[in-house]
Design an enzyme around this catalytic site. Structure first.
Site, short mmCIF file in Angstrom:
data_model
loop_
_atom_site.label_atom_id
_atom_site.label_comp_id
_atom_site.label_asym_id
_atom_site.label_seq_id
_atom_site.Cartn_x
_atom_site.Cartn_y
_atom_site.Cartn_z
N ASP A 102 43.29 42.30 34.24
CA ASP A 102 42.50 42.38 35.27
C ASP A 102 43.67 42.22 36.54
O ASP A 102 44.50 41.34 36.50
CB ASP A 102 41.74 41.22 35.47
CG ASP A 102 40.28 41.61 35.99
OD1 ASP A 102 40.01 41.85 37.14
OD2 ASP A 102 39.31 41.23 35.23
N ASP A 204 40.44 44.30 40.63
CA ASP A 204 39.09 43.43 41.15
C ASP A 204 39.04 43.81 42.63
O ASP A 204 40.15 43.97 43.42
CB ASP A 204 39.61 42.06 41.09
CG ASP A 204 38.50 41.14 41.37
OD1 ASP A 204 37.50 41.15 40.61
OD2 ASP A 204 38.60 40.09 42.13
N GLU A 258 37.19 48.05 40.76
CA GLU A 258 35.93 47.41 40.99
C GLU A 258 35.34 47.95 42.44
O GLU A 258 36.37 47.43 43.09
CB GLU A 258 35.96 45.81 40.58
CG GLU A 258 34.43 45.56 40.64
CD GLU A 258 34.50 43.88 41.01
OE1 GLU A 258 33.47 43.18 40.77
OE2 GLU A 258 35.42 43.35 41.69
N HIS A 333 30.83 40.50 32.96
CA HIS A 333 30.85 39.19 33.38
C HIS A 333 30.22 38.71 34.47
O HIS A 333 30.15 37.28 34.99
CB HIS A 333 32.41 38.69 33.36
CG HIS A 333 33.08 38.99 34.49
ND1 HIS A 333 33.58 40.37 34.58
CD2 HIS A 333 33.74 38.78 35.79
CE1 HIS A 333 34.29 40.81 35.58
NE2 HIS A 333 34.18 39.74 36.31
N ASP A 334 29.72 39.57 35.19
CA ASP A 334 29.29 39.15 36.68
C ASP A 334 27.71 39.52 36.63
O ASP A 334 26.96 38.95 37.70
CB ASP A 334 29.60 39.86 37.78
CG ASP A 334 31.21 39.70 38.07
OD1 ASP A 334 31.42 38.39 38.01
OD2 ASP A 334 31.95 40.63 38.54
C1 GLC Z 1 34.83 40.38 41.29
C2 GLC Z 1 35.05 39.47 39.77
C3 GLC Z 1 34.05 38.38 39.95
C4 GLC Z 1 34.78 37.48 40.88
C5 GLC Z 1 35.16 38.20 42.11
C6 GLC Z 1 36.26 37.51 43.03
O1 GLC Z 1 33.72 40.67 41.55
O2 GLC Z 1 34.33 40.63 38.96
O3 GLC Z 1 34.10 37.61 38.69
O4 GLC Z 1 34.22 36.32 41.23
O5 GLC Z 1 35.47 39.59 42.19
O6 GLC Z 1 37.37 37.63 42.49
#
Ligand code: GLC
Length: 563
Positions: A102, A204, A258, A333-334
């Site tokens: 990540d 991310d 992402e 995970h979100d």
């Molecule tokens: C992304 C991650 C999440 C995190 C956020 C801030 O959305 O997947 O888990 O809280 O970024 O880094």
């Protein structure tokens, strides 16, 4: 089948995402660790997956479970050491598994030395690594923060009488990509891990990195939709292209961004190969389907419809039909567990809907991403009490509502379906205490259904388990390249019970039928020309096809090869 011309390992690979904190504890502190993953490598290999995506394992004060990084080149002591990491990587290589890490570089932790320096004085050499707004210029224009209790992305810092920007929590200050030194740091971090042998990155919130540093008032068209504003940064593509030129193009690696806020219209700007940016990204259209508009954490009142689900996937498939490549996921995970969200986690429908959803991901075009536990049908935990939660997102939103005198009870009901902690409960390995995850009470409660068959050990013994279905279905994708690259054609788009489509690659053609209902039903496919339908797999007994009518049990999945 345009994309077959560019066969790639990351198109054919199946990804298995691990949330290290919750996978396997070997030290007896209730927290998963790298040695735990090493211990489970044979299990992972046996699943048939090819690529592991590890959520952040770097040094972090864990305000947001590792998404707040204080040292990009070292391992979080709770998870182990760099030696453990090296051993993990070589264990993976031995087994032919690839590793993606990540990359969290929209922001760092406020405990990163860069930020510690940056906040010291206005003329500190690291001042310009972050976004600062001098207080003598007044209160900065409104920017919205995800995890801040008062929703404000600016935090006042008394030492230098200035505000700093944090789109996430106040312990996650945004890095200033407009500063070439920051970009160079990011390039070096990536090279550091690539030189170790890592095979790629999940990037991310990469769509947020570019900001208009004049910080104008929020333009009218973005009122209520901060996410789109954040993704519309003026130099986003310039920075992504630079990352590619400076780093990515020099290695055979994969990238998946992402990309909240990126819609169909902008998709190819990121992944059209000729632009040299990234390979794939995660869009959030599906994740928004059962939520209120522009409220990604609030469940929508009326139920989502299968026709909407199909529309999202059909449109996204079409975007990448000639260029670029898609990524397919149902949870991470979100977001809550896929079987609880898109299937049905009651005793009656759990097995069928979990396996039906696996069939879906494994028969679509695009790289499939599975989240640990999805292979055994892990479900939402649905916590009763506020004190059960560990996620900053739930905790801070609860405090916001409390502060505003809002309905905290209704909020907790919402969190039973929406909370990120639903997806973060410990992996369920067996039926012993703490599910074989740890010898002590884990950092987050284990879902009690580990005692009722939702665990690896019981399912390994059972030929008809979610786990063994997963393995078989993976094998089918591996044996049939047409399921990876073949053209996708939606059938009967208005059908609210069955999702039916074909995948076609040259002479080989597949028919996929997925029931999304708790009732028996059937589908008549008289529009489809074929002589014979040979069954490749189903998660239930297959009833006789009459003419072109296929009877289906609740949540049944069938994959046929058509002649
Ligand atoms: C992304 C991650 C999440 C995190 C956020 C801030 O959305 O997947 O888990 O809280 O970024 O880094």
């Amino acid at each position: 089948m345009a994309s077959e011309l560019q066969r790639k390992w990351w198109k054919e690979g199946i990804v298995y995402q691990i949330y290290p904190r919750s996978f396997q504890d070997t030290t007896g502190n209730g927290i998963g660790d790298l040695r735990g993953i090493i211990q489970r490598l044979d299990y992972i290999k046996d699943l048939g997956v090819d690529i592991i995506w590890l959520n952040p394992v770097y040094v972090s004060p864990n305000d947001d479970n590792g998404y707040d990084i204080a040292d990009y080149r070292n391992i979080m002591p709770e998870f182990g050491t760099m030696q453990d990491f090296d051993e993990l990587l070589s264990g993976m290589k031995e087994r032919g598994l690839k590793l993606i890490m990540d990359l969290v570089v929209n922001h760092s932790s406020d405990e990163h030395p860069w930020f510690i320096e940056s906040r010291k004085s206005r003329d500190n050499p690291y001042r310009d690594y972050y976004h600062w707004w001098p207080a003598e210029d007044g209160v900065p224009p409104k920017r919205w923060s995800y995890f801040d209790v008062d929703g404000d992305a600016w935090n006042y810092d008394k030492t230098t009488n200035a505000y700093y920007l944090h789109i996430f929590s106040e312990k996650q200050p945004d890095l200033k990509w407009e500063n070439p030194k920051v970009r160079k740091e990011v390039h070096d971090i990536m090279k550091f891990w690539f030189d170790k042998g890592v095979d790629g990155f999940r990037m991310d919130v990469i769509s947020f990195i570019s900001k208009d540093t004049e910080f104008p008032e929020l333009p009218e068209k973005y009122q209520g939709d901060f996410v789109s504003f954040y993704t519309d940064g003026p130099k986003l593509h310039e920075y992504l292209h630079e990352l590619h030129t400076e780093v990515l193009s020099k290695y055979d690696v994969m990238t998946v961004g992402e990309a909240p806020g990126i819609g169909l219209d902008k998709a190819l700007d990121f992944v059209d190969e000729s632009r040299g940016e990234m390979n794939m990204f995660f869009h959030f259209d599906l994740m928004a389907l059962d939520r209120e508009e522009n409220e990604v954490f609030l469940m929508r009142k009326d139920p989502w419809k299968l026709t909407e689900f199909k529309k999202i996937h059909s449109e996204w498939d079409a975007v990448f039909a000639e260029k670029g490549w898609g990524s397919m996921f149902l949870n991470n995970h979100d977001f809550p567990r896929s079987v609880s969200r898109w299937g049905h986690d009651s005793r009656t429908h759990w097995f069928k809907s979990a396996t039906m959803l696996q069939t879906f991901l494994l028969t679509m075009r695009g790289t499939p991403y599975f989240y640990y536990g999805e292979e055994i049908g892990m479900t939402n935990i649905k916590f009763e009490n506020f004190s059960d939660y560990k996620d900053i997102n739930t905790i801070n939103r609860y405090h916001t509502i409390e502060m505003q005198g809002g309905d905290t009870k209704a909020f907790l009901e919402n969190e039973k379906d929406a909370s990120r902690d639903n997806a973060r409960t410990p992996m369920q390995w067996d039926s012993s205490e703490h599910a074989g995850f740890s010898t002590i009470r884990p950092w987050l409660q284990v879902n009690e259904n580990y005692k009722e068959g939702v665990n690896v050990s019981d399912q390994s013994e059972d030929a008809y388990s979610v786990l063994n279905y997963f393995r078989r279905m993976i094998q089918i994708r591996k044996d049939n390249l047409g399921l990876v690259y073949g053209d996708y054609q939606l059938l009967q788009q208005d059908n609210e019970e069955i999702y039916a489509y074909t995948r076609t690659a040259g002479a080989s053609r597949f028919l996929v039928l997925l029931s999304f209902t708790t009732q028996r039903t059937s589908i008549n496919l008289s529009e489809l020309a074929f002589n014979k339908a040979k069954l490749l797999i189903s998660n239930d007994d297959v009833q006789a096809v009459e003419g072109k009518t296929f009877p289906m049990y609740a949540y049944q999945a069938c994959v046929y090869q058509l002649d």
